[in-house]
Design an enzyme around this catalytic site. Structure first.
Site, PDB file in Angstrom:
ATOM      1  N   CYS A   1      44.062  43.000  42.908  1.00 47.38           N
ATOM      2  CA  CYS A   1      43.098  44.172  42.551  1.00 47.38           C
ATOM      3  C   CYS A   1      42.385  44.647  43.756  1.00 47.38           C
ATOM      4  CB  CYS A   1      41.908  43.661  41.565  1.00 47.38           C
ATOM      5  SG  CYS A   1      41.126  42.002  42.051  1.00 47.38           S
ATOM      6  N   ASN A   2      42.235  43.866  44.820  1.00 42.15           N
ATOM      7  CA  ASN A   2      41.384  44.419  45.880  1.00 42.15           C
ATOM      8  C   ASN A   2      42.431  45.235  46.585  1.00 42.15           C
ATOM      9  OD1 ASN A   2      38.694  43.955  46.298  1.00 42.15           O
ATOM     10  ND2 ASN A   2      39.175  41.832  46.219  1.00 42.15           N
TER      11      ASN A   2
ATOM     12  N   ARG B   1      33.086  40.189  43.841  1.00 45.91           N
ATOM     13  CA  ARG B   1      32.669  39.618  42.795  1.00 45.91           C
ATOM     14  C   ARG B   1      32.662  38.300  42.925  1.00 45.91           C
ATOM     15  NH1 ARG B   1      36.449  37.528  41.694  1.00 45.91           N
ATOM     16  NH2 ARG B   1      37.948  37.582  40.274  1.00 45.91           N
TER      17      ARG B   1
ATOM     18  N   HIS C   1      34.319  44.507  42.165  1.00 47.97           N
ATOM     19  CA  HIS C   1      34.248  44.605  43.655  1.00 47.97           C
ATOM     20  C   HIS C   1      33.840  45.753  44.213  1.00 47.97           C
ATOM     21  CE1 HIS C   1      36.924  40.976  43.614  1.00 47.97           C
ATOM     22  NE2 HIS C   1      37.713  41.493  42.934  1.00 47.97           N
TER      23      HIS C   1
ATOM     24  N   ILE D   1      44.557  38.978  32.812  1.00 49.53           N
ATOM     25  CA  ILE D   1      45.439  40.035  32.998  1.00 49.53           C
ATOM     26  C   ILE D   1      46.466  40.170  32.069  1.00 49.53           C
ATOM     27  CG2 ILE D   1      47.038  40.661  34.757  1.00 49.53           C
ATOM     28  CD1 ILE D   1      44.217  41.029  36.002  1.00 49.53           C
TER      29      ILE D   1
END
Lengths: 338, 338
Positions: A140-141, A168, A220, A12
């Site tokens: 992120c999700n 993932r 994902h 990141i």
């Protein structure tokens, strides 16, 4: 020009560094590295000053012929804000140091909301971060859920969200994680933490999530079932997503029927590292039955939070008080199409 | 002893053959093969008579030193019923032949319900197959849904089911299918065909499904959200699943936290081919919030329909008119624990 430090130049951190460097109102004052690996070498080539995050490791960096500017202690004076991109759990410990040093800090989704005190998504609660000292950009999700649920909430109101997150197993560069050939309920309990995490930025949203890990590294994938408060049409939803920044509609019928093909598309767009900052919603998946909206989306776990980190900097340093203007500025500078 | 033919001795056919042979009220009269591959050789070793499903291929079988009893035309006279395990779509064509030959036929989930006329699940509609000439055993995924939804329906009534099916990309022995590193909405449209397929045996059930493919070969995984009509407790659900045949509860906390570990368990049970005929429900995933039951389950795609094929034989030949008795007899003979 505000000066930004990156603590932890990994998956990141390196992406946030490039996104910050690409802006016209902020710059990178330095990045920290613990280990003189290929990323450290590349940081030097990109012109970033390196500060060692652990003391007594000069000889390691010397051996690797990677020049350093000093230790992290020498970086604090040079920055207006630190973006902490260290591994999950480390950030909360770093926060104590930032407080002592009197420097503002942005943390990532691997930290617990309660330990940072405030969570952030550009579309959900930008204003709550104005002037704040410590803010956590949701994972992120969660960012992926907020990106599409926010506009849907504004469009038709949301009664209840059910989401199954197919995650993932590892990032492309991670060679020690699994699964290789298995589906892993993760957690095996229901609900997963993603629902409560969304609620840290979309206050009061009724959402239940289930999550599993699968053997892929690319993105994902989310399966959403959204009970709406009012009558909306698929055309309304399409129009809404089309005008929502950082959301793109993709067509399985045009060769974008999988996460692999979407990543191929990001490469063709010439994106740095082949990243896709936007959330990709499959157009064919959109359906409304009995006032319930169904859709599927793909999330590039390595990059979707990057523009949110840039917006968080602007909000916390009060460089911009209008979320839409910050989002537009960030997007323009890093070449976001959606 | 009723005589059963197996048309297509592949992934499903060879398993149904063994399950039929293990029963005390039916036997295998012969199996058909098109190609003299390793499965044909193994069939001979197991004592099954082989009939060629395509004419003019004697020399191929001779070359491979695999003795054949004749062609499929010579098998019809010897059987009371044919279990068609040919690839999806072929069965519907074979049905016309069976009709001409006056032989009953069982088909697999790859055929369309409308082309066969009647679908079957041992727990949902056994009685509707009594004396029937042509019946389709629903697919592995649909069978998995019926196995757990039937008892839940009896326990608390079902208002609405939402299910996200995470499907294995290929069977372990298939080397030409994907995906390798991707998540593929399949279909990319919502709902998937699984909901309507459940309705072919659980008439009138309100169910919506979404489905994706992932890069694993071992099992399918289902994420279920079931709105109940009446108040039930988790203890009620646990008790119900514990007494439901062909359903087992597995504990992630005891090392069964993934499809890979569940398959390892099936091997340890000494099951033929490491098969798991039962549907495995993760105990930790069971939760009820606002009268909605959540759970996750794993489906062994190669074997869960096998006992249903045996029960279908009994129903269609009216060897047994009580579903519970047939289920118990099938289970006992193939060593099912659940």
């Amino acid at each position: 020009m505000k000066a930004v430090g990156i603590n932890g130049y990994g998956t990141i951190g390196k992406r946030v560094a490039d996104a910050v460097a690409a802006q016209d109102d902020m710059k990178i004052a330095g990045v920290t590295k613990r280990t003189p690996n290929f990323e450290a070498k590349r940081a030097v080539e990109l012109g970033y000053d390196i500060y060692m995050s652990a003391p007594d490791r000069e000889n390691l960096f010397e051996e690797a012929e990677i020049p350093v500017k000093g230790t992290i202690d020498e970086l604090y004076d040079k920055i207006d804000i630190m973006v902490d991109c260290t591994p999950g759990g480390v950030g909360a410990k770093n926060k104590e140091i930032y407080e002592k040093m009197g420097v503002k800090g942005i943390f990532q989704g691997g930290e617990k909301h309660d330990q940072i005190g405030k969570s952030f998504n550009s579309f959900s609660n930008f204003n709550d971060a104005l002037g704040a000292d410590y803010v956590r950009v949701v994972s992120c999700n969660t960012t992926g859920l907020c990106r599409t649920l926010n506009p849907i909430k504004e469009l038709g109101g949301i009664k209840k969200v059910r989401a199954v997150m197919v995650r993932r197993g590892a990032d492309p560069g991670q060679v020690k994680k699994g699964p290789i050939n298995s589906i892993v309920p993760n957690p095996p309990t229901v609900p997963s933490h993603h629902g409560p995490d969304v609620q840290t930025v979309m206050y009061g949203l009724n959402i239940t999530t289930m999550a599993i890990l699968v053997p892929t590294t690319l993105m994902h994938q989310h399966n959403l079932m959204v009970e709406l408060e009012s009558d909306v049409s698929i055309d309304d939803v399409v129009e809404t997503f089309e005008k929502t920044p950082r959301v793109i509609l993709v067509d399985a019928s045009r060769g974008l029927g999988s996460t692999a093909e979407i990543m191929e598309y990001a490469k063709d767009l010439g994106r740095p590292r082949g990243d896709l900052f936007e959330i990709a919603v499959w157009r064919e998946s959109l359906n409304i039955v009995d006032n319930e909206l169904y859709y599927m989306q793909a999330i590039h776990q390595e990059s979707d939070v990057v523009p949110e980190n840039v917006d968080a900097i602007r909000a916390m340093l009060e460089m911009e008080t209008n979320s839409e203007k910050s989002i537009a500025r960030t997007n323009k500078n890093i070449g976001i199409i959606g």
